[in-house]
Design a protein around this motif. Structure first.
Motif, PDB file in Angstrom:
ATOM      1  N   MET A   8       0.844  -1.256  -0.075  1.00 55.15           N
ATOM      2  CA  MET A   8      -0.143  -0.033   0.054  1.00 55.15           C
ATOM      3  C   MET A   8       0.890   1.245   0.238  1.00 55.15           C
ATOM      4  O   MET A   8       0.687   2.110  -0.804  1.00 55.15           O
ATOM      5  N   ALA A  68       1.162   4.047  -2.879  1.00 57.05           N
ATOM      6  CA  ALA A  68       0.879   5.525  -2.750  1.00 57.05           C
ATOM      7  C   ALA A  68       2.174   6.392  -2.802  1.00 57.05           C
ATOM      8  O   ALA A  68       1.734   7.270  -3.488  1.00 57.05           O
ATOM      9  N   TYR A  75       3.326   6.539  -6.906  1.00 54.09           N
ATOM     10  CA  TYR A  75       2.071   6.203  -7.879  1.00 54.09           C
ATOM     11  C   TYR A  75       2.218   6.738  -9.340  1.00 54.09           C
ATOM     12  O   TYR A  75       1.873   6.081 -10.270  1.00 54.09           O
ATOM     13  N   LEU A 123      -2.006  -5.097  -5.590  1.00 50.59           N
ATOM     14  CA  LEU A 123      -2.443  -4.311  -4.493  1.00 50.59           C
ATOM     15  C   LEU A 123      -1.525  -2.858  -4.861  1.00 50.59           C
ATOM     16  O   LEU A 123      -2.225  -1.717  -4.748  1.00 50.59           O
ATOM     17  N   THR A 124      -0.308  -3.077  -5.061  1.00 45.99           N
ATOM     18  CA  THR A 124       0.439  -1.754  -5.310  1.00 45.99           C
ATOM     19  C   THR A 124       0.077  -0.816  -6.513  1.00 45.99           C
ATOM     20  O   THR A 124      -0.028   0.256  -6.539  1.00 45.99           O
ATOM     21  N   MET A 147      -3.436   0.639  -5.825  1.00 48.89           N
ATOM     22  CA  MET A 147      -3.366   1.788  -4.740  1.00 48.89           C
ATOM     23  C   MET A 147      -2.646   2.784  -5.348  1.00 48.89           C
ATOM     24  O   MET A 147      -3.013   4.138  -5.070  1.00 48.89           O
ATOM     25  N   THR A 191      -5.301   4.490  -7.624  1.00 49.63           N
ATOM     26  CA  THR A 191      -6.189   5.387  -6.819  1.00 49.63           C
ATOM     27  C   THR A 191      -5.473   6.784  -6.130  1.00 49.63           C
ATOM     28  O   THR A 191      -6.423   7.622  -6.186  1.00 49.63           O
ATOM     29  N   ILE A 239     -11.128  -2.969  -6.430  1.00 47.89           N
ATOM     30  CA  ILE A 239     -10.858  -1.503  -6.869  1.00 47.89           C
ATOM     31  C   ILE A 239     -10.377  -1.251  -8.162  1.00 47.89           C
ATOM     32  O   ILE A 239     -10.798  -0.159  -8.841  1.00 47.89           O
ATOM     33  N   SER A 265     -13.112   3.985  -5.705  1.00 48.86           N
ATOM     34  CA  SER A 265     -12.194   3.199  -5.472  1.00 48.86           C
ATOM     35  C   SER A 265     -11.743   3.303  -3.889  1.00 48.86           C
ATOM     36  O   SER A 265     -11.004   2.461  -3.376  1.00 48.86           O
ATOM     37  N   ALA A 320     -10.385   0.243  -1.200  1.00 46.49           N
ATOM     38  CA  ALA A 320      -9.090   0.678  -0.890  1.00 46.49           C
ATOM     39  C   ALA A 320      -8.911   0.735   0.649  1.00 46.49           C
ATOM     40  O   ALA A 320      -8.080   0.182   1.054  1.00 46.49           O
ATOM     41  N   SER A 321     -10.122   1.451   0.986  1.00 46.92           N
ATOM     42  CA  SER A 321     -10.085   1.501   2.865  1.00 46.92           C
ATOM     43  C   SER A 321     -10.488   0.122   3.441  1.00 46.92           C
ATOM     44  O   SER A 321      -9.994  -0.434   4.330  1.00 46.92           O
TER      45      SER A 321
END
Length: 296
Positions: A14, A18, A21, A193-194, A197, A200, A259, A271, A275-276
């Motif tokens: 994550m 972030a 990105y 997931l990377t 995220m 997003t 997502i 999303s 994501a949360s």
């Protein structure tokens, strides 16, 4: 070393997505392919002989589909964006890793595996119809929208199962290799997931100084439905002597897929919900595992 790394893989994936990105976005096109391979690896482990349909599965599917639509309708008048972000957290199919957590908690793995397959197949069939009336696709003619989404969703969620059956029949050695290397899907999940995220965060960053009230509300409603799904799943599962499988089947979602679906078919800001949800469901799972360890 690898076991320690696995424990930290969620926050690492994550945070990496972030922070980097801008670079992660370049490989975002890989997401559906990674989801396909993850499902293929997981389905190679499933045994059709051990799968038994139960009324529990019907209840869970009903909540997943009908419940998600009811939530969307109820929240739409309050805020359409919040409605989309919450809807996808309920409609999304069960996570491929749910069977692992179910086993660690002492639950019925076969029951959960059966529901996982049913959950994914149901979403593959129904999603093109539902998404035709949501997000950007609502402006397109229904048939055009349905066909476009269907040609993306059905191969992504159903073909991995078909491929697993073909490999088992005609290439048993390849099927056995995938069956015995389930850890592959874990690392693919981390990469996926990377990427999602990062995508997003990229969309949120592109909004500049936009109002963050909706983002907070989406994350809050994701927490509420996450808790409710775990509780409701356990209550229904208890009636069929599958408390753990019921809770994990309804509460633990394939958030990478959620997502991706939100970014692809809904307002990209929706999303934030799944994501949360990644954080909420993993917090609940960690708590459950901690309680079980204490009891033992």
């Amino acid at each position: 070393m690898l076991q320690r790394l696995k424990k930290w893989m969620l926050p690492i994936a994550m945070i990496t997505g972030a922070v980097f990105y801008r670079y992660v976005q370049i490989i975002s096109f890989l997401t559906p392919y990674l989801i396909f391979i993850m499902l293929l690896v997981t389905y190679c482990k499933l045994s059709l002989r051990n799968m038994n349909l139960s009324p529990l599965h019907a209840w869970l599917l009903g909540i997943q589909v009908i419940g998600s639509l009811l939530i969307y309708v109820l929240l739409y008048s309050f805020d359409p964006l919040v409605a989309e972000g919450t809807f996808i957290c309920v409609f999304c199919p069960t996570a491929t890793a749910a069977a692992v957590i179910t086993g660690m908690l002492g639950g019925d793995i076969a029951c959960l595996a059966t529901y996982s397959l049913l959950s994914n197949m149901t979403v593959a069939i129904i999603a093109p119809f539902i998404f035709s009336f949501m997000g950007d696709h609502i402006s397109l003619p229904f048939f055009e929208s349905f066909l476009k989404i269907g040609t993306e969703m059905i191969p992504l969620l159903i073909f991995p199962f078909v491929c697993a059956l073909i490999l088992q029949k005609f290439l048993p050695k390849v099927h056995s290799a995938l069956q015995n290397h389930q850890s592959i899907s874990f690392y693919l999940w981390a990469i996926s997931l990377t990427i999602v995220m990062g995508k997003t965060v990229s969309f949120i960053a592109s909004r500049g100084n936009a109002e963050y009230k909706e983002e907070i509300l989406i994350a809050l409603f994701a927490l509420i439905v996450c808790i409710l799904q775990f509780i409701l799943g356990k209550l229904i599962g208890k009636k069929y002597y599958n408390t753990i499988a019921g809770g994990q089947g309804l509460g633990q979602k394939n958030t990478v897929l959620a997502i991706w679906m939100a970014l692809t078919y809904l307002n990209p800001l929706a999303s934030i919900g799944p994501a949360s949800y990644v954080v909420w469901q993993n917090s609940i799972n960690s708590l459950q595992l901690w309680i079980r360890e204490k009891r033992n």
